[in-house]
Design a protein around this motif. Sequence first.
Motif, PDB file in Angstrom:
ATOM      1  N   PRO A   1     -14.585  27.605  50.273  1.00  0.00           N
ATOM      2  CA  PRO A   1     -13.997  26.817  49.189  1.00  0.00           C
ATOM      3  C   PRO A   1     -12.849  27.581  48.555  1.00  0.00           C
ATOM      4  O   PRO A   1     -12.826  28.810  48.567  1.00  0.00           O
ATOM      5  N   ASP A   2     -11.909  26.832  48.004  1.00  0.00           N
ATOM      6  CA  ASP A   2     -10.768  27.457  47.339  1.00  0.00           C
ATOM      7  C   ASP A   2     -10.923  27.300  45.831  1.00  0.00           C
ATOM      8  O   ASP A   2     -10.266  26.471  45.212  1.00  0.00           O
ATOM      9  N   ILE A   3     -11.799  28.099  45.249  1.00  0.00           N
ATOM     10  CA  ILE A   3     -11.964  28.074  43.795  1.00  0.00           C
ATOM     11  C   ILE A   3     -10.740  28.755  43.190  1.00  0.00           C
ATOM     12  O   ILE A   3     -10.172  29.673  43.788  1.00  0.00           O
ATOM     13  N   GLU A   4     -10.342  28.306  42.017  1.00  0.00           N
ATOM     14  CA  GLU A   4      -9.044  28.708  41.480  1.00  0.00           C
ATOM     15  C   GLU A   4      -8.803  30.218  41.528  1.00  0.00           C
ATOM     16  O   GLU A   4      -7.740  30.676  41.952  1.00  0.00           O
ATOM     17  N   PHE A   5      -9.807  31.008  41.128  1.00  0.00           N
ATOM     18  CA  PHE A   5      -9.567  32.452  41.039  1.00  0.00           C
ATOM     19  C   PHE A   5      -9.376  33.104  42.400  1.00  0.00           C
ATOM     20  O   PHE A   5      -8.890  34.232  42.505  1.00  0.00           O
ATOM     21  N   MET A   6      -9.743  32.409  43.471  1.00  0.00           N
ATOM     22  CA  MET A   6      -9.680  33.014  44.800  1.00  0.00           C
ATOM     23  C   MET A   6      -8.256  33.182  45.306  1.00  0.00           C
ATOM     24  O   MET A   6      -8.008  34.003  46.185  1.00  0.00           O
ATOM     25  N   SER A   7      -7.335  32.380  44.778  1.00  0.00           N
ATOM     26  CA  SER A   7      -5.966  32.512  45.269  1.00  0.00           C
ATOM     27  C   SER A   7      -5.005  33.023  44.204  1.00  0.00           C
ATOM     28  O   SER A   7      -3.805  33.003  44.382  1.00  0.00           O
ATOM     29  N   LEU A   8      -5.567  33.514  43.103  1.00  0.00           N
ATOM     30  CA  LEU A   8      -4.698  34.137  42.090  1.00  0.00           C
ATOM     31  C   LEU A   8      -4.345  35.562  42.515  1.00  0.00           C
ATOM     32  O   LEU A   8      -5.065  36.166  43.314  1.00  0.00           O
ATOM     33  N   PRO A   9      -3.239  36.100  41.983  1.00  0.00           N
ATOM     34  CA  PRO A   9      -2.944  37.519  42.248  1.00  0.00           C
ATOM     35  C   PRO A   9      -4.089  38.395  41.727  1.00  0.00           C
ATOM     36  O   PRO A   9      -4.761  38.044  40.758  1.00  0.00           O
TER      37      PRO A   9
END
Lengths: 427, 427, 427
Positions: free
Chosen positions: B145-153
Amino acid sequence: MLSPEMNRMLTRVENGAPMGNLIGRFWIPALLSEEIAEPDCPPVRVGLLGHRLVAFRDSEGRVGLLDARCPHRSVDLFFGRNEQGGLRCVYHGWKFGVDGACVDMPSEPSTSPMKAKVRARAYPVHESGGIVWAYLGPGQAPAAPDIEFMSLPESHVYASKRLMRCNFMQALEGSLDTSHLTFLHQMNLMSKDVFGVGDFQRFSDADGAPRFFCADTPYGMSISARRDGDDDTYYWRVTQWLMPVGVLVPTAPGSVCRANFFVPIDDRNCWWYRIRYQPERPLEQEEIEEYDTGDLDYSRRVPGTYESIGNKENDYLIDRGKQRAESFTGIPSAQLQDIAVQESQGEIADRSIEHLGTSDTAIAQTRRRLINAAQALEEGRMPPEALAASQYRIRAIAITLNRTRTFDEAAALAQLPPVQGTREKMK
Amino acid sequence: MLSPEMNRMLTRVENGAPMGNLIGRFWIPALLSEEIAEPDCPPVRVGLLGHRLVAFRDSEGRVGLLDARCPHRSVDLFFGRNEQGGLRCVYHGWKFGVDGACVDMPSEPSTSPMKAKVRARAYPVHESGGIVWAYLGPGQAPAAPDIEFMSLPESHVYASKRLMRCNFMQALEGSLDTSHLTFLHQMNLMSKDVFGVGDFQRFSDADGAPRFFCADTPYGMSISARRDGDDDTYYWRVTQWLMPVGVLVPTAPGSVCRANFFVPIDDRNCWWYRIRYQPERPLEQEEIEEYDTGDLDYSRRVPGTYESIGNKENDYLIDRGKQRAESFTGIPSAQLQDIAVQESQGEIADRSIEHLGTSDTAIAQTRRRLINAAQALEEGRMPPEALAASQYRIRAIAITLNRTRTFDEAAALAQLPPVQGTREKMK
Amino acid sequence: MLSPEMNRMLTRVENGAPMGNLIGRFWIPALLSEEIAEPDCPPVRVGLLGHRLVAFRDSEGRVGLLDARCPHRSVDLFFGRNEQGGLRCVYHGWKFGVDGACVDMPSEPSTSPMKAKVRARAYPVHESGGIVWAYLGPGQAPAAPDIEFMSLPESHVYASKRLMRCNFMQALEGSLDTSHLTFLHQMNLMSKDVFGVGDFQRFSDADGAPRFFCADTPYGMSISARRDGDDDTYYWRVTQWLMPVGVLVPTAPGSVCRANFFVPIDDRNCWWYRIRYQPERPLEQEEIEEYDTGDLDYSRRVPGTYESIGNKENDYLIDRGKQRAESFTGIPSAQLQDIAVQESQGEIADRSIEHLGTSDTAIAQTRRRLINAAQALEEGRMPPEALAASQYRIRAIAITLNRTRTFDEAAALAQLPPVQGTREKMK
């Protein structure tokens, strides 16, 4: 690899389990003589094959090994007074001799017939090589084996023990397994001749895949492991398995010999007894100090106990920096390295998920021998090895031989000449 | 309230239990990235769903997650050497890559076919948000899953964890339960905006009986809890349950977001993973210090571990004087307050003696969803939520809305716009 | 000697076991009054017959004894706030009075009918002699017995307790067993009149095989033990067994009296309550100091607890040198000597391997009485002793009598005159 059922048969010793019954038919170490050094000294606790026992030395120096529970109302005789001629329970003063006879019962009228009837359960013992040996089986104890160190002068022998928090079988397997020297103990070996094999060390280090040749013997098994030596030689290590739980570990001719016994306390704990002996001379002070308080071969112990300072709770003092730079494991002392990996196999290793190779040949054969003997005993057939007291004239050896020589010839070199005279056996 | 049977179904994860099987079908946190910070660093122990695993980072930075037992004879690979390209068992030198393949087997002859056949059990992993995620189920792992925090810097995210000595479900229930803020965490809230809800705190403090509205979603459930706000408003907290063990906890718009994952180690222990993330900016040094070593929101930990200094043995450092005068519990930090009450429900809470109220609505619905999904999986039906990787464009929010607005409208505000571009998924 | 089945019947108290049910029909000590000294003080944990309870004193000084699990979701009420008029759970603020009624339920709407329906399980209590007594049985509690110390002024009574890590029955048996004085406590007795029997000590020391005469009484049993005194006298010790777990221990006429209660926490742990009382005068400061912090009769405790500093882990501080030279056991204090031997009988002693003698007569009869009463209760017949509140006008005594006097005459001397007036009973 074993089925769960066979693994259970191999490892369980408590409550009348077949393997416990089998081991009970042999003389096994119960404690070190030094634990009850003097007549009338304090009694000590002994755990053996799931039994809770107490050992004491009476006024005449005789050793008693009794069920720890006072026959009256089960108070622990460990708290007892070791008085003139016996061990007295502190609750009501019942007193027992080394043979378990009740010699005083002051809480009953002097006319009571009880004193003559009540006995503490006592086990036959025999002291030699710095060890109190016990027989826990039924009936008359067989003659005690005469392993070489048992009849050497005291000055030639050093016995010690360490607690292992795992089933005895993992410890025994490790001691039969020369292959792991190449890995687990690597680097320890560079600085000093820990294993007493001298120049042969480079052969152990170079060849981690020894070929095993196992031969059944009257006392157990002779295990010859062959590594490449120099161009025209093989390096042989002949290990002796003394059924059920003893091992003579190879050292080079002339050097200090070593023996191991892995004695089940219960299903999940065992004592590793380790005996060093030098048939040709007294051990030197420096050698004894290394065994007693060193940290190279022996695991350092908590003062006043036989437990290692390194243990499961502190990851056996592993130093990851040293593991990277200095030794294969980062764990101090060869003994603690063994304890670490063997305990890490689990309290009782699950042998149904293993993948054994050719380097596990001796282990597989030992297991089969033990299981067969335990099953035979269940069917009423005594293990002949328990009656082979006179057959222990052997050593374990490390040698190089020309490549034309066979494993039989290597094994033959591990025979000792027959004893001169006879040695008195104790019951 | 649940029957003992349904409670067992809900809570047990070991040895092929239905709930363990269900959780195994989802990507779950296995460890923090910081635990294996560098290539070739020491391996670490990982406990997950009753499995004993070992994690390591290889020379190329790839993470391996293996069954901790060496396939040879079950020695713990935790003691292994993390060498060039793999993890080597210290007993006989067998070496395994991150995929579980045996890349060296030096205790067997070089011609042996064993090396090609033996594999360590390896689990798929994926690293994001400061966490190593693992898939423990059978077959091919689904997309993560792509939970928001997973693709943050990296700079925008802070991940931590704490050990809890109770079943995961008690911890999960606590995180879904906004009602307890009014009580358990009261007073903590006066001095500082611990929960990132700013002015709304007074609404939480004033109304301990929120009304719950739950809506099933593709990823789990959206839980809107309504409290009285000012005269013409309601104060809404929209919590997101990420099936099976994740929760997004409401914070005020613009403030630091928070996510929780409650990962079963076994039936009686779990890890509380806690992720702080600020979608709009890097976290500030002061914020990180508070998360790392503060004592207001986070439970202070035993140095070098992820265990709280406050724990069951010391009654979570309760100070009865402070309980009387300063905070509702006398227990320091909001996190430790949660750990205290949730562990105190028992190692596995007995849900057959509960009395649930309207404030437990979300808890009751979550239990039912989990039990139904576990039962369906037993009957061969996959949980659709495990395949809903693209459905995680959501946040948890805390807001006030005019009293005319419905819970649907509140929940709709928690939707994020679709992602720009695509994000690479790892297996 | 008992069969394993009868031993189970005698010792097990948890989960509806017959002996637990029997003991539940009597008033038993639950905690010391000093543990909840002030109104609104912190609540304390209480373990009783396998139940996990919490005790607190409310704003009006009344004692509450509740099931420790909040009826809402089982959070431990030990962490609760003891507020005005009740104990409040810290998770969601539910509050309960000493009678178990829910007096506040702020997590539910104020209109909810739940508050009126939900109750915490509360047990009847009664406070006297420095002890909070509880009734854990079904139905209405019977009248509480009026043991002498219960109606003495506070200044005349000193109550204490110590944890014992064994089944209560071993502790009870030890207290009924005068024979062991001659052995276990020997030497302690030389320096000071620990047992309050003065000159009679020499008779105890000299004769370890007393003859026992047991007589059933309405409250339990009167146990007269006869030792040789001087030429023409017998030394009698008349012990009172207060069914099920109480004992009055003999002291010399005029000296400080003593009572023991051995209260099961669960099957494997119990509290030893010990009450000293002087019917004729206030206890002196010196006496109280000896009881509180001395080391002669009382086992010294870990500060802030009721656990002995000497315990199983440190072999009860046994000093083998002192065992040889100074006291029979080398264990400090008579109480710790009792704890040592009684715990050493095992967590639950195996009574199928005993050898009982004539000195165990009282023990055998007590067991039979208890087993019979437990079996009768299972069949629906109440133990009459639980309803014998008015029959406790007795003491235990130590006296010498002319050899012509019988045990009935000795026992008769232990009767107290009937009380003047009536004493208010609490429910």
